[in-house]
Motif scaffolding. Structure first.
Motif, PDB file in Angstrom:
ATOM      1  N   PHE A  81      32.133  32.922  47.976  1.00  0.00           N
ATOM      2  CA  PHE A  81      33.106  34.006  48.085  1.00  0.00           C
ATOM      3  C   PHE A  81      34.361  33.648  47.295  1.00  0.00           C
ATOM      4  CE2 PHE A  81      35.257  31.331  50.937  1.00  0.00           C
ATOM      5  CZ  PHE A  81      36.436  31.917  51.406  1.00  0.00           C
ATOM      6  N   GLU A  82      35.162  34.688  47.042  1.00  0.00           N
ATOM      7  CA  GLU A  82      36.390  34.533  46.249  1.00  0.00           C
ATOM      8  C   GLU A  82      36.108  33.807  44.931  1.00  0.00           C
ATOM      9  OE1 GLU A  82      39.654  33.050  48.502  1.00  0.00           O
ATOM     10  OE2 GLU A  82      39.707  34.798  49.806  1.00  0.00           O
ATOM     11  N   THR A  83      34.944  34.069  44.350  1.00  0.00           N
ATOM     12  CA  THR A  83      34.539  33.490  43.076  1.00  0.00           C
ATOM     13  C   THR A  83      33.981  34.614  42.199  1.00  0.00           C
ATOM     14  OG1 THR A  83      33.910  31.440  44.193  1.00  0.00           O
ATOM     15  CG2 THR A  83      33.093  31.742  41.951  1.00  0.00           C
ATOM     16  N   LYS A  84      34.306  34.583  40.908  1.00  0.00           N
ATOM     17  CA  LYS A  84      33.816  35.582  39.954  1.00  0.00           C
ATOM     18  C   LYS A  84      33.010  34.909  38.851  1.00  0.00           C
ATOM     19  CE  LYS A  84      37.380  39.170  40.426  1.00  0.00           C
ATOM     20  NZ  LYS A  84      38.426  39.945  39.691  1.00  0.00           N
ATOM     21  N   LEU A  85      31.878  35.523  38.519  1.00  0.00           N
ATOM     22  CA  LEU A  85      31.056  35.066  37.397  1.00  0.00           C
ATOM     23  C   LEU A  85      31.518  35.822  36.144  1.00  0.00           C
ATOM     24  CD1 LEU A  85      28.682  33.464  36.258  1.00  0.00           C
ATOM     25  CD2 LEU A  85      27.160  35.297  37.046  1.00  0.00           C
ATOM     26  N   LEU A  86      32.180  35.110  35.243  1.00  0.00           N
ATOM     27  CA  LEU A  86      32.742  35.748  34.057  1.00  0.00           C
ATOM     28  C   LEU A  86      31.771  35.762  32.881  1.00  0.00           C
ATOM     29  CD1 LEU A  86      36.316  34.163  34.148  1.00  0.00           C
ATOM     30  CD2 LEU A  86      35.559  36.320  35.175  1.00  0.00           C
ATOM     31  N   GLY A  87      30.946  34.751  32.777  1.00  0.00           N
ATOM     32  CA  GLY A  87      30.005  34.702  31.667  1.00  0.00           C
ATOM     33  C   GLY A  87      30.625  34.168  30.394  1.00  0.00           C
ATOM     34  N   ALA A 120      26.268  40.844  49.987  1.00  0.00           N
ATOM     35  CA  ALA A 120      27.067  42.054  50.248  1.00  0.00           C
ATOM     36  C   ALA A 120      28.348  42.075  49.406  1.00  0.00           C
ATOM     37  CB  ALA A 120      27.357  42.164  51.742  1.00  0.00           C
ATOM     38  N   GLU A 121      29.509  42.233  50.081  1.00  0.00           N
ATOM     39  CA  GLU A 121      30.759  42.375  49.327  1.00  0.00           C
ATOM     40  C   GLU A 121      31.125  41.092  48.565  1.00  0.00           C
ATOM     41  OE1 GLU A 121      31.855  41.309  53.599  1.00  0.00           O
ATOM     42  OE2 GLU A 121      30.485  42.684  52.574  1.00  0.00           O
ATOM     43  N   ASN A 122      30.732  39.914  49.120  1.00  0.00           N
ATOM     44  CA  ASN A 122      30.973  38.672  48.376  1.00  0.00           C
ATOM     45  C   ASN A 122      30.134  38.628  47.101  1.00  0.00           C
ATOM     46  OD1 ASN A 122      32.803  37.655  50.280  1.00  0.00           O
ATOM     47  ND2 ASN A 122      31.153  36.833  51.544  1.00  0.00           N
ATOM     48  N   GLY A 123      28.931  39.200  47.165  1.00  0.00           N
ATOM     49  CA  GLY A 123      28.100  39.312  45.976  1.00  0.00           C
ATOM     50  C   GLY A 123      28.695  40.261  44.958  1.00  0.00           C
ATOM     51  N   GLU A 124      29.255  41.366  45.442  1.00  0.00           N
ATOM     52  CA  GLU A 124      29.914  42.314  44.529  1.00  0.00           C
ATOM     53  C   GLU A 124      31.037  41.626  43.761  1.00  0.00           C
ATOM     54  OE1 GLU A 124      29.141  45.343  43.851  1.00  0.00           O
ATOM     55  OE2 GLU A 124      27.791  45.987  45.464  1.00  0.00           O
ATOM     56  N   GLU A 125      31.812  40.810  44.479  1.00  0.00           N
ATOM     57  CA  GLU A 125      32.908  40.100  43.833  1.00  0.00           C
ATOM     58  C   GLU A 125      32.382  39.059  42.852  1.00  0.00           C
ATOM     59  OE1 GLU A 125      37.082  37.874  45.073  1.00  0.00           O
ATOM     60  OE2 GLU A 125      35.401  37.879  46.488  1.00  0.00           O
ATOM     61  N   PHE A 126      31.343  38.316  43.252  1.00  0.00           N
ATOM     62  CA  PHE A 126      30.827  37.246  42.409  1.00  0.00           C
ATOM     63  C   PHE A 126      30.213  37.791  41.123  1.00  0.00           C
ATOM     64  CE2 PHE A 126      27.339  34.225  41.277  1.00  0.00           C
ATOM     65  CZ  PHE A 126      28.145  33.160  40.914  1.00  0.00           C
ATOM     66  N   PHE A 127      29.386  38.834  41.238  1.00  0.00           N
ATOM     67  CA  PHE A 127      28.708  39.372  40.057  1.00  0.00           C
ATOM     68  C   PHE A 127      29.609  40.298  39.246  1.00  0.00           C
ATOM     69  CE2 PHE A 127      25.027  38.399  42.918  1.00  0.00           C
ATOM     70  CZ  PHE A 127      24.548  37.333  42.167  1.00  0.00           C
ATOM     71  N   ASN A 128      30.771  40.625  39.790  1.00  0.00           N
ATOM     72  CA  ASN A 128      31.869  41.171  39.002  1.00  0.00           C
ATOM     73  C   ASN A 128      31.528  42.513  38.332  1.00  0.00           C
ATOM     74  OD1 ASN A 128      34.492  41.054  38.040  1.00  0.00           O
ATOM     75  ND2 ASN A 128      33.972  39.765  36.264  1.00  0.00           N
ATOM     76  N   CYS A 129      30.837  43.408  39.085  1.00  0.00           N
ATOM     77  CA  CYS A 129      30.555  44.773  38.618  1.00  0.00           C
ATOM     78  C   CYS A 129      29.917  44.796  37.237  1.00  0.00           C
ATOM     79  CB  CYS A 129      31.841  45.602  38.605  1.00  0.00           C
ATOM     80  SG  CYS A 129      32.616  45.744  40.226  1.00  0.00           S
ATOM     81  N   SER A 130      29.015  43.872  36.990  1.00  0.00           N
ATOM     82  CA  SER A 130      28.394  43.786  35.669  1.00  0.00           C
ATOM     83  C   SER A 130      27.229  44.758  35.551  1.00  0.00           C
ATOM     84  CB  SER A 130      27.882  42.362  35.412  1.00  0.00           C
ATOM     85  OG  SER A 130      28.926  41.423  35.515  1.00  0.00           O
ATOM     86  N   SER A 131      26.995  45.256  34.330  1.00  0.00           N
ATOM     87  CA  SER A 131      25.789  46.029  34.062  1.00  0.00           C
ATOM     88  C   SER A 131      24.579  45.094  34.116  1.00  0.00           C
ATOM     89  CB  SER A 131      25.887  46.690  32.694  1.00  0.00           C
ATOM     90  OG  SER A 131      25.905  45.699  31.670  1.00  0.00           O
ATOM     91  N   SER A 132      23.384  45.674  34.168  1.00  0.00           N
ATOM     92  CA  SER A 132      22.176  44.860  34.287  1.00  0.00           C
ATOM     93  C   SER A 132      22.035  43.889  33.120  1.00  0.00           C
ATOM     94  CB  SER A 132      20.947  45.765  34.365  1.00  0.00           C
ATOM     95  OG  SER A 132      19.759  44.990  34.464  1.00  0.00           O
ATOM     96  N   ASP A 133      22.245  44.354  31.888  1.00  0.00           N
ATOM     97  CA  ASP A 133      22.104  43.486  30.717  1.00  0.00           C
ATOM     98  C   ASP A 133      23.181  42.400  30.692  1.00  0.00           C
ATOM     99  OD1 ASP A 133      19.907  44.858  29.848  1.00  0.00           O
ATOM    100  OD2 ASP A 133      21.002  46.140  28.447  1.00  0.00           O
ATOM    101  N   ALA A 134      24.413  42.799  31.027  1.00  0.00           N
ATOM    102  CA  ALA A 134      25.506  41.818  31.040  1.00  0.00           C
ATOM    103  C   ALA A 134      25.266  40.762  32.120  1.00  0.00           C
ATOM    104  CB  ALA A 134      26.839  42.514  31.267  1.00  0.00           C
ATOM    105  N   LEU A 135      24.763  41.202  33.274  1.00  0.00           N
ATOM    106  CA  LEU A 135      24.505  40.266  34.372  1.00  0.00           C
ATOM    107  C   LEU A 135      23.386  39.298  34.004  1.00  0.00           C
ATOM    108  CD1 LEU A 135      25.243  39.353  37.161  1.00  0.00           C
ATOM    109  CD2 LEU A 135      23.728  41.101  38.126  1.00  0.00           C
TER     110      LEU A 135
END
Length: 367
Positions: free
Chosen positions: A361-367, A301-316
Motif C-alpha cells: 500500500f501507499e506505493t505506485k508502480l511508475l514503470g 482492491a483500492e491498494n491495488g488501484e493505487e499500486f497499478f496507478n490507473c494504467s492501461s492494459s498495454d502500459a501495465l
C-alpha cells in the motif's frame, strides 16, 4: 589413517577408537575442548601436543585459508566460511540442517522459473520444506542472509556434537549451491568444522559490520541495491526508516507498516488481464524477496488501484515486465522463457506477521 582422492583422513571406529581435539595455537593450555567417551589422557600427550603446535607455528607448508563472506559468493563454488550457528533442525525429509549467518547479504540470483508455472509450481519462500517456528525465527538477526546448510555426511551424529548454537565457528570446504533463486550449502565428507576463540579477528570484523548496519537507516537496505533502488516504484512516506523482510516477519506488533527495498520475483495471476476479480477489484499476489527472507504480499482492491496507478492494459504489461525483471528483445517484446533479474525497488508494506499476511500500500508502480 587412509588416503582418499589425495587427501589424508582419520577413520573413527565406534568399537575401539577414541579422540581428543586440542587448540592448535601455541600456549600452555593442554586441556582438549572435545573428547570421545573412550578417551583417556596419557602422560606424554602434553609433549606431543606442544611439539605439534611448535611445528604448526613454524610450518611454511600449511596455507592460511581464506574465509569468504556470504556476500562474496557469486557462483556455485566450494568455500571456507566463518559464521555464527543460529539454529540446527531436522527437516521433514530426515536431513539435518544448520542455519549460518555472518551479517552480510548474499548476492541476488537470476530467476529461471517461468511466470506461467507460478500457480502450480510456485517459488518457495524458504529452502527448507518447513520453516522454523515463529519463536525460533524471532531469535534470528534481522540483517544479513541466513544460509541453510545440509549435513550430507554419514557421521552426522559426531558433527552435531561439534556444532554449538549461538557460537561462531569455521567451516571448511562447504559447497554453495542455488535452488529456485535461493542460496544453500552442503556439508560433505570433505568438509570440516573448527571452533573459533572469542577474540578471533574474523568474529570482530563480522560483528562490527553487523552492528553498524543495525544502527544506520540506509545500512538496512540490501547491499546489492546500492547506491539506490530503481525508481520504477514510488512510496509516499520517504521519512520512514528502511526495514528488512526479516524485520517484517519478526515484528511483535499485530499490525505494522514497513518501508522495504525488495525484488518482485513472482506474481499470481501472471497475466495482466486476470489481475482483476469478476467484481472489478484487483486481487494480485506477489512474491517479494530481499537478502533476509521471502514473503507473499498482496495488491488488493483500492491498494491495488493505487499500486497499478490507473494504467492501461498495454502500459501495465510493460510495467509488470520491468518489475519482474523479464528480459526483452530489441523490439521490446518480452522473452518469457529467459532468466529474470528483477530490479531492487522500494515498497511500503502493511503487515500482520502473526497471521503471516502482508499487503502492498501507499506505493505506485511508475514503470
Amino acid at each position: 589413517m587412509t588416503v582418499h582422492e589425495g587427501d589424508v583422513y582419520a577413520i573413527f571406529n565406534n568399537k575401539f577408537s577414541s579422540f581428543a581435539l586440542y587448540d592448535g595455537k601455541d600456549g600452555d593450555n593442554f586441556h582438549p575442548y572435545k573428547v570421545s567417551l573412550r578417551f583417556h589422557e596419557r602422560e606424554h600427550d602434553e609433549k606431543i601436543i606442544a611439539s605439534m603446535r611448535k611445528w604448526l607455528a613454524s610450518s611454511e607448508v600449511i596455507d592460511v585459508p581464506n574465509f569468504s563472506l556470504l556476500r562474496e559468493i557469486d557462483r556455485v563454488v566450494c568455500v571456507n566460511l566463518a559464521c555464527k550457528v543460529l539454529h540446527i533442525s531436522k527437516t521433514t525429509n530426515d536431513k539435518w540442517m544448520v542455519f549460518l549467518w555472518d551479517g552480510t547479504d548474499a548476492p541476488p540470483i537470476s530467476i529461471y522459473n517461468k511466470l506461467v508455472d507460478e500457480l502450480h509450481n510456485p517459488l518457495p519462500l524458504h529452502f527448507e520444506p518447513l520453516p522454523p517456528s515463529r519463536d525460533v525465527l524471532c531469535t534470528f538477526p534481522t540483517v544479513g542472509t541466513i544460509l541453510r546448510v545440509i549435513l550430507d555426511v554419514d557421521c552426522v551424529t559426531y558433527i552435531l556434537q561439534l556444532l554449538k548454537v549461538d557460537q561462531w565457528m569455521k567451516f571448511f570446504h562447504v559447497f554453495c549451491k542455488m535452488h529456485d533463486g535461493l542460496w544453500y550449502g552442503v556439508f560433505t565428507s570433505s568438509s570440516m568444522i573448527r571452533d573459533m576463540p572469542n577474540d578471533d579477528i574474523l568474529i570482530f570484523e563480522r560483528q562490527s559490520n553487523c552492528d553498524q548496519r543495525s544502527l544506520g537507516e540506509l545500512d538496512r537496505m540490501p547491499y546489492w541495491s546500492c547506491p539506490w533502488p530503481s525508481k520504477i516504484t514510488e512510496v509516499k512516506r520517504i521519512d520512514v526508516p528502511f526495514s528488512t523482510l526479516m524485520d517484517v516477519l519478526t515484528c511483535k506488533k499485530e499490525t505494522n507498516n514497513f518501508r522495504c527495498v525488495v525484488r518482485f520475483v513472482a506474481v499470481i495471476p501472471w497475466r495482466v488481464e486476470d489481475f482483476r476479480a469478476p467484481c472489478g477489484a484487483y486481487r494480485v499476489r506477489f512474491t517479494l524477496e530481499d537478502p533476509t527472507a521471502r514473503i507473499h504480499a498482496y495488491a488488493h482492491a483500492e491498494n491495488g488501484e493505487e499500486f497499478f496507478n490507473c494504467s492501461s492494459s498495454d502500459a501495465l504489461k510493460r510495467k509488470v515486465i520491468k518489475l519482474l525483471g523479464v528480459p526483452v528483445s530489441r523490439d521490446g517484446e518480452a522473452i518469457m522463457g529467459g532468466a529474470r533479474n528483477p530490479p531492487w525497488v522500494q515498497c511500503y508494506l502493511k503487515s500482520n506477521p502473526i497471521k503471516q499476511r502482508h499487503w502492498i500500500f501507499e506505493t505506485k508502480l511508475l514503470g
